[in-house]
Scaffold this motif. Structure first.
Motif, mmCIF file in Angstrom:
data_model
loop_
_atom_site.group_PDB
_atom_site.id
_atom_site.type_symbol
_atom_site.label_atom_id
_atom_site.label_comp_id
_atom_site.label_asym_id
_atom_site.label_seq_id
_atom_site.Cartn_x
_atom_site.Cartn_y
_atom_site.Cartn_z
ATOM 1 N N GLU A 12 -20.486 25.394 -4.075
ATOM 2 C CA GLU A 12 -21.495 26.364 -4.507
ATOM 3 C C GLU A 12 -22.274 26.909 -3.319
ATOM 4 N N GLU A 13 -22.553 26.067 -2.341
ATOM 5 C CA GLU A 13 -23.261 26.527 -1.143
ATOM 6 C C GLU A 13 -22.463 27.627 -0.442
ATOM 7 N N VAL A 14 -21.172 27.383 -0.270
ATOM 8 C CA VAL A 14 -20.329 28.359 0.423
ATOM 9 C C VAL A 14 -20.150 29.615 -0.422
ATOM 10 N N ARG A 15 -20.009 29.457 -1.719
ATOM 11 C CA ARG A 15 -19.792 30.611 -2.601
ATOM 12 C C ARG A 15 -21.016 31.514 -2.663
ATOM 13 N N LEU A 16 -22.204 30.913 -2.739
ATOM 14 C CA LEU A 16 -23.429 31.686 -2.877
ATOM 15 C C LEU A 16 -23.983 32.164 -1.546
ATOM 16 N N HIS A 17 -23.710 31.440 -0.484
ATOM 17 C CA HIS A 17 -24.266 31.789 0.834
ATOM 18 C C HIS A 17 -23.155 31.736 1.894
ATOM 19 N N PRO A 18 -22.160 32.615 1.808
ATOM 20 C CA PRO A 18 -21.017 32.537 2.744
ATOM 21 C C PRO A 18 -21.404 32.791 4.194
ATOM 22 N N LEU A 19 -22.257 33.787 4.447
ATOM 23 C CA LEU A 19 -22.618 34.101 5.827
ATOM 24 C C LEU A 19 -23.467 33.000 6.451
ATOM 25 N N GLU A 20 -24.417 32.482 5.693
ATOM 26 C CA GLU A 20 -25.239 31.397 6.216
ATOM 27 C C GLU A 20 -24.409 30.149 6.449
ATOM 28 N N SER A 21 -23.478 29.888 5.533
ATOM 29 C CA SER A 21 -22.604 28.724 5.710
ATOM 30 C C SER A 21 -21.742 28.875 6.958
ATOM 31 N N ALA A 22 -21.233 30.095 7.179
ATOM 32 C CA ALA A 22 -20.439 30.333 8.385
ATOM 33 C C ALA A 22 -21.280 30.132 9.639
ATOM 34 N N GLY A 23 -22.532 30.594 9.609
ATOM 35 C CA GLY A 23 -23.416 30.410 10.757
ATOM 36 C C GLY A 23 -23.707 28.945 11.026
ATOM 37 N N PHE A 24 -24.012 28.202 9.974
ATOM 38 C CA PHE A 24 -24.261 26.764 10.136
ATOM 39 C C PHE A 24 -23.004 26.055 10.632
ATOM 40 N N GLY A 25 -21.843 26.456 10.101
ATOM 41 C CA GLY A 25 -20.601 25.818 10.525
ATOM 42 C C GLY A 25 -20.288 26.091 11.978
ATOM 43 N N LEU A 26 -20.474 27.346 12.394
ATOM 44 C CA LEU A 26 -20.217 27.687 13.791
ATOM 45 C C LEU A 26 -21.165 26.929 14.716
ATOM 46 N N GLY A 27 -22.432 26.845 14.320
ATOM 47 C CA GLY A 27 -23.391 26.088 15.124
ATOM 48 C C GLY A 27 -23.031 24.616 15.208
ATOM 49 N N THR A 28 -22.560 24.061 14.101
ATOM 50 C CA THR A 28 -22.165 22.649 14.096
ATOM 51 C C THR A 28 -20.974 22.402 15.004
ATOM 52 N N VAL A 29 -19.990 23.307 14.952
ATOM 53 C CA VAL A 29 -18.805 23.160 15.811
ATOM 54 C C VAL A 29 -19.198 23.249 17.281
ATOM 55 N N ILE A 30 -20.032 24.232 17.620
ATOM 56 C CA ILE A 30 -20.469 24.377 19.011
ATOM 57 C C ILE A 30 -21.236 23.140 19.468
ATOM 58 N N ALA A 31 -22.118 22.629 18.604
ATOM 59 C CA ALA A 31 -22.875 21.427 18.949
ATOM 60 C C ALA A 31 -21.942 20.230 19.131
ATOM 61 N N GLY A 32 -20.928 20.114 18.272
ATOM 62 C CA GLY A 32 -19.991 19.003 18.388
ATOM 63 C C GLY A 32 -19.181 19.060 19.670
ATOM 64 N N VAL A 33 -18.681 20.244 20.010
ATOM 65 C CA VAL A 33 -17.918 20.394 21.253
ATOM 66 C C VAL A 33 -18.815 20.136 22.463
ATOM 67 N N GLY A 34 -20.040 20.666 22.413
ATOM 68 C CA GLY A 34 -20.978 20.427 23.510
ATOM 69 C C GLY A 34 -21.312 18.952 23.674
ATOM 70 N N GLY A 35 -21.486 18.269 22.548
ATOM 71 C CA GLY A 35 -21.759 16.834 22.618
ATOM 72 C C GLY A 35 -20.601 16.052 23.193
ATOM 73 N N TYR A 36 -19.373 16.437 22.817
ATOM 74 C CA TYR A 36 -18.208 15.745 23.362
ATOM 75 C C TYR A 36 -18.096 15.966 24.868
ATOM 76 N N LEU A 37 -18.326 17.206 25.311
ATOM 77 C CA LEU A 37 -18.275 17.494 26.744
ATOM 78 C C LEU A 37 -19.360 16.714 27.495
ATOM 79 N N LEU A 38 -20.523 16.588 26.878
ATOM 80 C CA LEU A 38 -21.611 15.829 27.505
ATOM 81 C C LEU A 38 -21.236 14.365 27.655
ATOM 82 N N VAL A 39 -20.598 13.813 26.623
ATOM 83 C CA VAL A 39 -20.146 12.421 26.703
ATOM 84 C C VAL A 39 -19.105 12.269 27.799
ATOM 85 N N GLY A 40 -18.185 13.242 27.907
ATOM 86 C CA GLY A 40 -17.160 13.173 28.942
ATOM 87 C C GLY A 40 -17.752 13.228 30.339
ATOM 88 N N VAL A 41 -18.710 14.118 30.541
ATOM 89 C CA VAL A 41 -19.360 14.214 31.853
ATOM 90 C C VAL A 41 -20.116 12.928 32.166
#
Length: 204
Positions: A63-92
């Motif tokens: 329902e969240e994705v159906r009613l708020h697709p753009l906001e969900s996409a924004g939150f998802g993109l931010g989460t992915v970027i944060a996850g990749v950034g966190g992994y790179l930080l751990v690697g460094v």
């Protein structure tokens, strides 16, 4: 005259004998089918586990994705970027510790988030298929609460067929990001409502 020129491979030009290029093409097709079947089996298994143990939460995310697709996409993109950034930080961090003389076991710092990330990606992909299925089943039926098992089958088949086409993988990625965003947006909304009360409690 060179014998290699005079005596070409026996299979060349003989009708009915597969050429090397044909064998490679058939091999690629077989590998693709095996990978597709394995991927389908994993996603269906994970989807069955999600439906059996977290049905209501999946409906909420859908329902969240159906009613708020753009906001969900924004939150998802931010989460992915944060996850990749966190992994790179751990690697460094692990590399820096290794340079400072830390034991080799420090490499586990990189391995653990990698394994967690792969598992999370599989779950997110399956959740994306469920979300697609929920939206489609809801449109095709009059039920307010679509059957999650039907949604799992429909979503898996639709995205599986879409993956055949060149842009199908992009559709799968977009759906996965949207599903991740549906989860993180829901978590954010739930906890943001508690932040004022938590702040007041800490300031008392």
């Amino acid at each position: 005259m060179d014998r290699a020129v005079m005596l070409p491979p026996l299979s060349v030009g003989i009708e009915g004998i597969p050429q090397p290029a044909d064998l490679v093409a058939v091999g690629d097709l077989v590998v693709t089918i095996i990978v597709a079947i394995g991927y389908l089996s994993i996603t269906l298994f994970v989807g069955a586990m999600l439906v059996s143990n977290a049905g209501e939460r999946i409906r909420t995310v859908g329902e969240e994705v159906r009613l708020h697709p753009l906001e969900s996409a924004g939150f998802g993109l931010g989460t992915v970027i944060a996850g990749v950034g966190g992994y790179l930080l751990v690697g460094v961090t692990a590399a820096a510790l290794a340079e400072l003389g830390a034991p080799p076991q420090v490499g586990i710092l990189v391995l653990i988030p990698l394994v967690v990330g792969v598992i999370g990606l599989i779950v997110a992909t399956t959740l994306g298929q469920l979300v697609v299925g929920i939206i489609l089943v809801r449109r095709l039926s009059d039920e307010g609460r679509p059957n999650l098992w039907a949604a799992l089958i429909v979503g898996t088949v639709v995205l599986g067929v879409a993956a055949i086409f060149p842009a199908g993988n992009l559709v799968g990625v977009a759906v996965t990001v949207g599903a991740i965003g549906g989860v993180t947006r829901r978590v954010w909304r739930t906890n943001s409502e508690r932040l004022p009360a938590l702040r007041d409690t800490l300031l008392e």
